[in-house]
Write an enzyme that holds these catalytic residues in place. Structure first.
Site, mmCIF file in Angstrom:
data_model
loop_
_atom_site.group_PDB
_atom_site.id
_atom_site.type_symbol
_atom_site.label_atom_id
_atom_site.label_comp_id
_atom_site.label_asym_id
_atom_site.label_seq_id
_atom_site.Cartn_x
_atom_site.Cartn_y
_atom_site.Cartn_z
ATOM 1 N N ARG A 130 52.160 26.674 26.353
ATOM 2 C CA ARG A 130 51.915 25.686 27.395
ATOM 3 C C ARG A 130 53.009 25.820 28.444
ATOM 4 N NH1 ARG A 130 51.013 19.337 25.925
ATOM 5 N NH2 ARG A 130 50.780 18.492 28.038
ATOM 6 N N LYS A 150 40.974 24.258 23.680
ATOM 7 C CA LYS A 150 42.406 24.330 23.358
ATOM 8 C C LYS A 150 42.751 25.801 23.130
ATOM 9 C CE LYS A 150 45.958 22.242 20.438
ATOM 10 N NZ LYS A 150 46.870 23.365 20.589
ATOM 11 N N GLU A 193 37.848 19.712 26.442
ATOM 12 C CA GLU A 193 38.152 21.046 26.949
ATOM 13 C C GLU A 193 38.668 21.956 25.842
ATOM 14 O OE1 GLU A 193 40.994 20.437 30.056
ATOM 15 O OE2 GLU A 193 42.677 20.208 28.685
#
Length: 557
Positions: free
Chosen positions: A258, A253, A251
């Site tokens: 985060r 980045k 996936e």
């Protein structure tokens, strides 16, 4: 039950710091935990916190707000020694704890109201300082410190100060505490470790362990209580990673912060990877998430990025949003945000121990995507079609993102663990997240700023920081000024040019090569280091380690 004296805890600190053997440290802590269970079981939680040099749980956003300068003022008031004299001693020794010990030891004044300190009293006074605000807040905080220092022995003063400055310096890491708790209560280390991963609270783990193994096993992820994020190792290469992992979720980045988003009791909270509550700074993210998911208890994980014309922009812009406390609406218009979700750790019940492939499927079922909330772009890739990962990498970079991730489709979520089940692959120069531990003033026009910073990595075996490199390039005038202003509040000691700082601020450092060096405590240094930016999105427990340094040395061979 007795009221445990602070002196007893200090004796344990001294025993622990007197040995370099991890096993001996473990034995000392285990014996002490058993002693507390038999004599004062109600304070097991607090004792476990204090053995980590903390007074609040790691998931709490409370802070003491006591600076080194405030400690110096308190000691000056108590002992009649000038603040300048204490500052000079600190510049020479570098440890405010040792200075406190020396000053109390040499104090000739007789104290008539000296009362033996207890663990509860020390914690109570330090915790009270967190809620003090207003014009006379400094004086009130000093009074709470004076209560403690007036009654403290020299050794007690040393550790009170070290607890305040968050530098206990006894060489105990989380791993040693996990082992000691397992030993003290005769419970398998794996059970203690799992409970800690799922609760992010060693105090809670120890308290339950003294009750029963069943109580420990019942600990799990709970909405409202953030846990440490699962961490990624470096990928040796796209094909190599897929060959090793067999089948992966590949996936994009993203270059943002985060976040762990908790929804419970009809309210939503947003935490950064360092467990900082940033809900108030990101009101639109709360709105987006509440529109995108059903009103059930859940914990989802994702990345929030800053955008311009619906395209990602620099990570530093999202940091401006996260740190903002005022004019939120104005910043909301100036720096629009978008959320990419990639994991679900709780949905009506814990899901973290399910394989990532199942968690991803659940995420796709429960999230209603929109222009503001999307799922991470991903492909399921194996050795037969690894070129799909290469295509995703190229697309991700072209779109302005950071790189790609590889996640073993069978892997559960492992909070706080950095393993081979999750890898990251980025282009260009490698980077390390280093903590600032020292600095040097600049010259000429930059004489009033810190022109170079001494950067360190974490020695996970001892909990100490080991120096790695001086870095000066990469700072524009704005960063130079803002970082200097910030670091001046963290000064521990200084000479004419050189300064030592309390480890608090983390920088991302790009470099071309790791080389051996006798100049630094780590035994290595970096060629062509450049400061990429401040990592306010991560905490001290995510500073890169000596183990990671050695891993990167292996990768560059």
């Amino acid at each position: 039950m007795t009221n445990t004296s602070y002196e007893k805890l200090v004796e344990v600190y001294e025993k622990i710091s007197s040995t370099s053997s991890r096993l001996e440290k473990q034995d000392i802590i285990a014996d002490f935990l058993m002693y507390i269970k038999e004599t004062d079981a109600d304070i097991t939680y607090d004792i476990t916190l204090l053995l980590q040099g903390k007074i609040f749980p790691p998931w709490s956003d409370k802070e003491m707000g006591i600076s080194t300068q405030l400690i110096i003022k308190a000691l000056s008031n108590l002992l009649g020694e000038s603040t300048k004299s204490i500052e000079n001693k600190l510049a020479e020794v570098g440890d405010m704890g040792e200075i406190s010990e020396e000053l109390i030891k040499n104090n000739k004044q007789v104290t008539f109201f000296k009362v033996p300190l207890t663990v509860k009293k020390v914690l109570s006074n330090l915790r009270k300082t967190e809620s003090i605000t207003g014009s006379k807040s400094q004086n009130k905080k000093i009074n709470y410190l004076l209560e403690l220092y007036t009654s403290a022995s020299p050794l007690e003063a040393k550790y009170i100060t070290r607890t305040i400055t968050e530098r206990l310096r006894i060489g105990v890491g989380e791993g040693t505490l996990v082992e000691a708790i397992a030993q003290a209560y005769n419970i398998d280390k794996e059970i203690i470790d799992r409970a800690y991963m799922l609760s992010n609270d060693l105090g809670e783990v120890a308290s339950r362990a003294q009750e029963s193994i069943e109580s420990v096993k019942s600990l799990t992820i709970t909405p409202g209580k953030p846990i440490k994020p699962m961490l990624a190792q470096l990928s040796p290469g796209i094909k190599e990673s897929i060959t090793e992992m067999k089948k992966v979720i590949c996936e994009t980045k993203y270059d943002g912060i985060r976040v762990q988003i908790h929804h419970y009791n009809n309210k939503t909270k947003i935490f950064t990877r360092r467990l900082e509550n940033v809900t108030n700074a990101l009101p639109e993210v709360v709105e987006y998430i509440e529109e995108a998911l059903p009103s059930k208890d859940f914990i989802v994980e994702g990345e929030v990025i800053a955008t311009k014309d619906n395209k990602p922009i620099s990570f530093q812009y999202i940091l401006q949003r996260v740190k903002r406390k005022y004019d939120i609406d104005k910043m909301r218009e100036k720096i629009p945000l978008k959320v990419f979700l990639f994991d679900v750790l709780y949905y009506d019940k814990p899901t973290a121990e399910l394989p990532i492939i199942q968690r991803r499927q659940l995420l796709e079922e429960i999230v209603t995507t929109s222009k503001n909330v999307e799922l991470s772009t991903m492909k399921i890739v194996s050795q037969e079609n690894y070129t799909e990962a290469e295509k995703l990498f190229t697309w991700s970079i072209d779109e302005g993102h950071e790189g790609i991730m590889f996640k073993d489709v069978t892997s559960p979520y492992s909070p706080g663990k950095r393993g081979k089940n999750m890898l990251k692959y980025k282009p260009l120069r490698e980077t390390l997240d280093c903590v600032i531990t020292g600095g040097t003033y600049g010259k000429g026009k930059r004489a009033k700023f810190f022109g170079s910073y001494l950067l360190s990595l974490l020695d996970e075996k001892t909990g100490e920081y080991k120096t790695l490199v001086h870095a000066a390039t990469g700072m524009d005038d704005d960063l130079l000024a803002s970082l200097t202003k910030r670091m001046e509040k963290l000064i521990i000691s200084k000479s004419e040019q050189n300064v030592l700082f309390k480890p608090k601020v983390i920088l991302e450092i790009a470099y071309s090569e790791i080389v051996e060096s006798n100049e630094y405590e780590s035994g290595y240094s970096l060629r062509f280091p450049a400061i990429k930016g401040v990592r306010d999105d991560i905490g001290l427990d995510e500073v890169d380690t000596l183990s990671k340094l050695h891993q990167m040395i292996d990768l560059q061979k």
